[in-house]
Scaffold this motif. Structure first.
Motif, PDB file in Angstrom:
ATOM      1  N   VAL A  64       0.834  -1.205   0.000  1.00  0.00           N
ATOM      2  CA  VAL A  64       0.000   0.000   0.000  1.00  0.00           C
ATOM      3  C   VAL A  64       0.864   1.249   0.000  1.00  0.00           C
ATOM      4  CG1 VAL A  64      -1.694   1.318   1.317  1.00  0.00           C
ATOM      5  CG2 VAL A  64      -1.946  -1.160   1.094  1.00  0.00           C
ATOM      6  N   ILE A  65       1.910   1.255   0.820  1.00  0.00           N
ATOM      7  CA  ILE A  65       2.817   2.406   0.846  1.00  0.00           C
ATOM      8  C   ILE A  65       3.447   2.615  -0.520  1.00  0.00           C
ATOM      9  CG2 ILE A  65       4.956   3.297   1.838  1.00  0.00           C
ATOM     10  CD1 ILE A  65       4.258   1.896   4.430  1.00  0.00           C
ATOM     11  N   PHE A  66       3.870   1.527  -1.160  1.00  0.00           N
ATOM     12  CA  PHE A  66       4.447   1.633  -2.497  1.00  0.00           C
ATOM     13  C   PHE A  66       3.451   2.272  -3.461  1.00  0.00           C
ATOM     14  CE2 PHE A  66       5.812   0.434  -6.657  1.00  0.00           C
ATOM     15  CZ  PHE A  66       7.178   0.243  -6.594  1.00  0.00           C
ATOM     16  N   GLU A  67       2.226   1.819  -3.413  1.00  0.00           N
ATOM     17  CA  GLU A  67       1.197   2.332  -4.321  1.00  0.00           C
ATOM     18  C   GLU A  67       0.928   3.820  -4.076  1.00  0.00           C
ATOM     19  OE1 GLU A  67      -1.234   0.445  -7.410  1.00  0.00           O
ATOM     20  OE2 GLU A  67       0.379  -0.248  -6.106  1.00  0.00           O
ATOM     21  N   VAL A  68       0.869   4.214  -2.814  1.00  0.00           N
ATOM     22  CA  VAL A  68       0.558   5.605  -2.476  1.00  0.00           C
ATOM     23  C   VAL A  68       1.695   6.536  -2.886  1.00  0.00           C
ATOM     24  CG1 VAL A  68       0.134   7.209  -0.574  1.00  0.00           C
ATOM     25  CG2 VAL A  68      -1.023   4.997  -0.624  1.00  0.00           C
ATOM     26  N   ILE A  69       2.938   6.158  -2.587  1.00  0.00           N
ATOM     27  CA  ILE A  69       4.065   7.012  -2.957  1.00  0.00           C
ATOM     28  C   ILE A  69       4.191   7.093  -4.473  1.00  0.00           C
ATOM     29  CG2 ILE A  69       6.565   7.304  -2.811  1.00  0.00           C
ATOM     30  CD1 ILE A  69       6.525   6.033  -0.101  1.00  0.00           C
ATOM     31  N   SER A  70       3.928   5.995  -5.151  1.00  0.00           N
ATOM     32  CA  SER A  70       3.965   6.006  -6.605  1.00  0.00           C
ATOM     33  C   SER A  70       2.927   6.976  -7.172  1.00  0.00           C
ATOM     34  CB  SER A  70       3.727   4.596  -7.149  1.00  0.00           C
ATOM     35  OG  SER A  70       3.711   4.583  -8.561  1.00  0.00           O
ATOM     36  N   ALA A  71       1.750   6.985  -6.575  1.00  0.00           N
ATOM     37  CA  ALA A  71       0.712   7.921  -7.014  1.00  0.00           C
ATOM     38  C   ALA A  71       1.080   9.360  -6.668  1.00  0.00           C
ATOM     39  CB  ALA A  71      -0.624   7.546  -6.380  1.00  0.00           C
ATOM     40  N   PHE A  72       1.615   9.575  -5.468  1.00  0.00           N
ATOM     41  CA  PHE A  72       2.002  10.930  -5.063  1.00  0.00           C
ATOM     42  C   PHE A  72       3.065  11.506  -5.989  1.00  0.00           C
ATOM     43  CE2 PHE A  72       5.203  13.450  -2.809  1.00  0.00           C
ATOM     44  CZ  PHE A  72       4.438  14.563  -2.455  1.00  0.00           C
ATOM     45  N   GLY A  73       4.040  10.697  -6.362  1.00  0.00           N
ATOM     46  CA  GLY A  73       5.109  11.163  -7.227  1.00  0.00           C
ATOM     47  C   GLY A  73       4.799  11.061  -8.697  1.00  0.00           C
ATOM     48  N   THR A  74       3.555  10.687  -9.046  1.00  0.00           N
ATOM     49  CA  THR A  74       3.142  10.488 -10.441  1.00  0.00           C
ATOM     50  C   THR A  74       4.111   9.547 -11.154  1.00  0.00           C
ATOM     51  OG1 THR A  74       4.318  12.420 -11.346  1.00  0.00           O
ATOM     52  CG2 THR A  74       2.091  12.775 -10.517  1.00  0.00           C
ATOM     53  N   VAL A  75       4.476   8.461 -10.483  1.00  0.00           N
ATOM     54  CA  VAL A  75       5.440   7.512 -11.030  1.00  0.00           C
ATOM     55  C   VAL A  75       4.755   6.520 -11.956  1.00  0.00           C
ATOM     56  CG1 VAL A  75       7.222   5.820 -10.490  1.00  0.00           C
ATOM     57  CG2 VAL A  75       6.842   7.770  -8.969  1.00  0.00           C
ATOM     58  N   GLY A  76       3.765   5.823 -11.427  1.00  0.00           N
ATOM     59  CA  GLY A  76       3.064   4.839 -12.237  1.00  0.00           C
ATOM     60  C   GLY A  76       3.486   3.413 -12.013  1.00  0.00           C
ATOM     61  N   LEU A  77       4.506   3.178 -11.197  1.00  0.00           N
ATOM     62  CA  LEU A  77       4.901   1.812 -10.882  1.00  0.00           C
ATOM     63  C   LEU A  77       3.916   1.209  -9.887  1.00  0.00           C
ATOM     64  CD1 LEU A  77       8.769   2.171 -10.493  1.00  0.00           C
ATOM     65  CD2 LEU A  77       7.526   1.196 -12.428  1.00  0.00           C
ATOM     66  N   SER A  78       3.767  -0.105  -9.933  1.00  0.00           N
ATOM     67  CA  SER A  78       2.838  -0.791  -9.036  1.00  0.00           C
ATOM     68  C   SER A  78       3.344  -2.193  -8.757  1.00  0.00           C
ATOM     69  CB  SER A  78       1.438  -0.851  -9.661  1.00  0.00           C
ATOM     70  OG  SER A  78       0.556  -1.618  -8.859  1.00  0.00           O
ATOM     71  N   THR A  79       3.023  -2.690  -7.589  1.00  0.00           N
ATOM     72  CA  THR A  79       3.347  -4.070  -7.248  1.00  0.00           C
ATOM     73  C   THR A  79       2.289  -5.034  -7.754  1.00  0.00           C
ATOM     74  OG1 THR A  79       2.248  -3.843  -5.096  1.00  0.00           O
ATOM     75  CG2 THR A  79       4.616  -3.348  -5.199  1.00  0.00           C
ATOM     76  N   GLY A  80       1.262  -4.524  -8.419  1.00  0.00           N
ATOM     77  CA  GLY A  80       0.223  -5.358  -8.998  1.00  0.00           C
ATOM     78  C   GLY A  80      -1.093  -5.350  -8.247  1.00  0.00           C
ATOM     79  N   ILE A  81      -1.262  -4.396  -7.317  1.00  0.00           N
ATOM     80  CA  ILE A  81      -2.485  -4.395  -6.507  1.00  0.00           C
ATOM     81  C   ILE A  81      -3.503  -3.355  -6.974  1.00  0.00           C
ATOM     82  CG2 ILE A  81      -1.141  -5.139  -4.496  1.00  0.00           C
ATOM     83  CD1 ILE A  81      -1.443  -2.282  -3.394  1.00  0.00           C
ATOM     84  N   THR A  82      -3.176  -2.554  -7.957  1.00  0.00           N
ATOM     85  CA  THR A  82      -4.058  -1.454  -8.346  1.00  0.00           C
ATOM     86  C   THR A  82      -5.438  -1.951  -8.738  1.00  0.00           C
ATOM     87  OG1 THR A  82      -2.128  -0.235  -9.156  1.00  0.00           O
ATOM     88  CG2 THR A  82      -4.286   0.549  -9.836  1.00  0.00           C
ATOM     89  N   ALA A  83      -5.489  -2.985  -9.551  1.00  0.00           N
ATOM     90  CA  ALA A  83      -6.780  -3.483 -10.035  1.00  0.00           C
ATOM     91  C   ALA A  83      -7.622  -4.074  -8.913  1.00  0.00           C
ATOM     92  CB  ALA A  83      -6.567  -4.524 -11.122  1.00  0.00           C
TER      93      ALA A  83
END
Length: 319
Positions: free
Chosen positions: A293-312
């Motif tokens: 979750v932290i990975f997903e949130v920081i990725s969204a905050f930084g407009t990165v776009g990387l994901s561990t596969g949990i977005t869907a």
């Protein structure tokens, strides 16, 4: 008849060996003419063609080594060159750039475009005007370039060590591909969003490295996101000055203004608050592990776009 005879209009050239027939001098042997000064291409023109050159290199490589037809290769090269320069991270391939993990002629231009777009347009303008006079670069340019180099090198070494023996990422690759993929991961983590290895297969320590790289991001007034390199640099200089007991925060012989220090602290606090709040909201609505979750949130905050596969799998409120 002497094989070295030429028509009267041709200029003579040295005699050839008796067993070899003479040929007129080729154009390749003639000295290249010096370009006229008025036809010289400026550095600004070369930079404007950087994205096009990157697209052309990708197109030629894709056609030769990846079996794509010319039209598809041209579109792929242009799309990824523009996406890389703008740090967008969009790819027309379902696995991003995993299929090119060992191809330096594809990944290197993409990395170059990411860095050029991510350092910020004020830095590009400063380099354009004073490229050969670094002593007169602005403090902003010096902090951005030095911070970029430090983050890229540090991220590369940290990810290389963390993933060296991981069979799902770098472990099964030869040495050259390991170095290339680790470098690409370090560059892309700073808000570009491409990946040449499976992000979901990374261990926890590699995710933590990505936390930091994604949160810091790129340069100010550029195409990258995050809290910006100068923010992190000013805060680091402030801590160093405090440890040394100095009242002024300095870098490269120049003093960092109090307003710049306050702005850096403000950006850091607000950015951290947004990450914490987003993490708490998602954890309340899901049972996904906290580190993902932290990975997903920081990725969204930084407009990165990387994901561990949990977005869907996230509920609509969390998405």
């Amino acid at each position: 008849m002497n094989s070295c005879q030429h028509a009267p209009r041709l200029s003579p050239h040295p005699a050839c060996p008796p067993t070899r027939t003479c040929q007129p001098p080729s154009h390749e042997s003639l000295p290249a003419s010096q370009p006229h000064r008025g036809s010289a291409v400026s550095r600004g023109d070369r930079r404007r063609h950087a994205a096009a050159d990157a697209a052309a290199r990708q197109r030629r490589r894709a056609v030769r080594g990846h079996g794509l037809p010319w039209a598809e290769a041209a579109w792929s090269g242009l799309f990824h060159a523009v996406s890389a320069f703008n740090n967008a991270g969009f790819s027309i391939h379902a696995d991003s750039l995993v299929g090119y993990a060992g191809d330096g002629l594809i990944l290197t231009p993409v990395m170059a475009a990411i860095v050029i777009g991510g350092i910020g347009f004020p830095v590009l303008q400063d380099l354009r005007n004073r490229l050969r006079d670094p002593r007169h670069w602005s403090l902003h340019t010096k902090l951005t370039l030095s911070g970029t180099a430090l983050l890229l090198l540090g991220g590369f070494l940290a990810l290389l060590l963390a993933e060296w023996a991981n069979p799902r990422t770098l472990g099964a690759m030869p040495l050259g591909d390991k170095l290339l993929s680790a470098a690409f991961a370090s560059v892309s983590a700073r808000t570009a969003g491409f990946n040449s290895i499976d992000i979901g297969a990374l261990p926890h320590e590699s995710w933590a490295i990505h936390y930091f790289l994604m949160f810091v991001g790129g340069g100010s007034a550029g195409t990258a996101g995050g809290v910006k390199i100068t923010t992190a640099a000013v805060l680091l200089l402030l801590v160093v000055a405090e440890i040394r007991g100095r009242s002024d925060t300095e870098a490269f012989g120049r003093r960092v203004s109090d307003s710049a220090q306050r702005q850096a602290i403000t950006v850091l606090v607000l950015g951290s608050a947004m990450v914490v709040l987003g993490t708490l909201v998602i954890l309340r609505n899901t049972e996904i592990p906290t580190d993902q979750v932290i990975f997903e949130v920081i990725s969204a905050f930084g407009t990165v776009g990387l994901s561990t596969g949990i977005t869907a799998s996230l509920p609509e409120s969390s998405q």
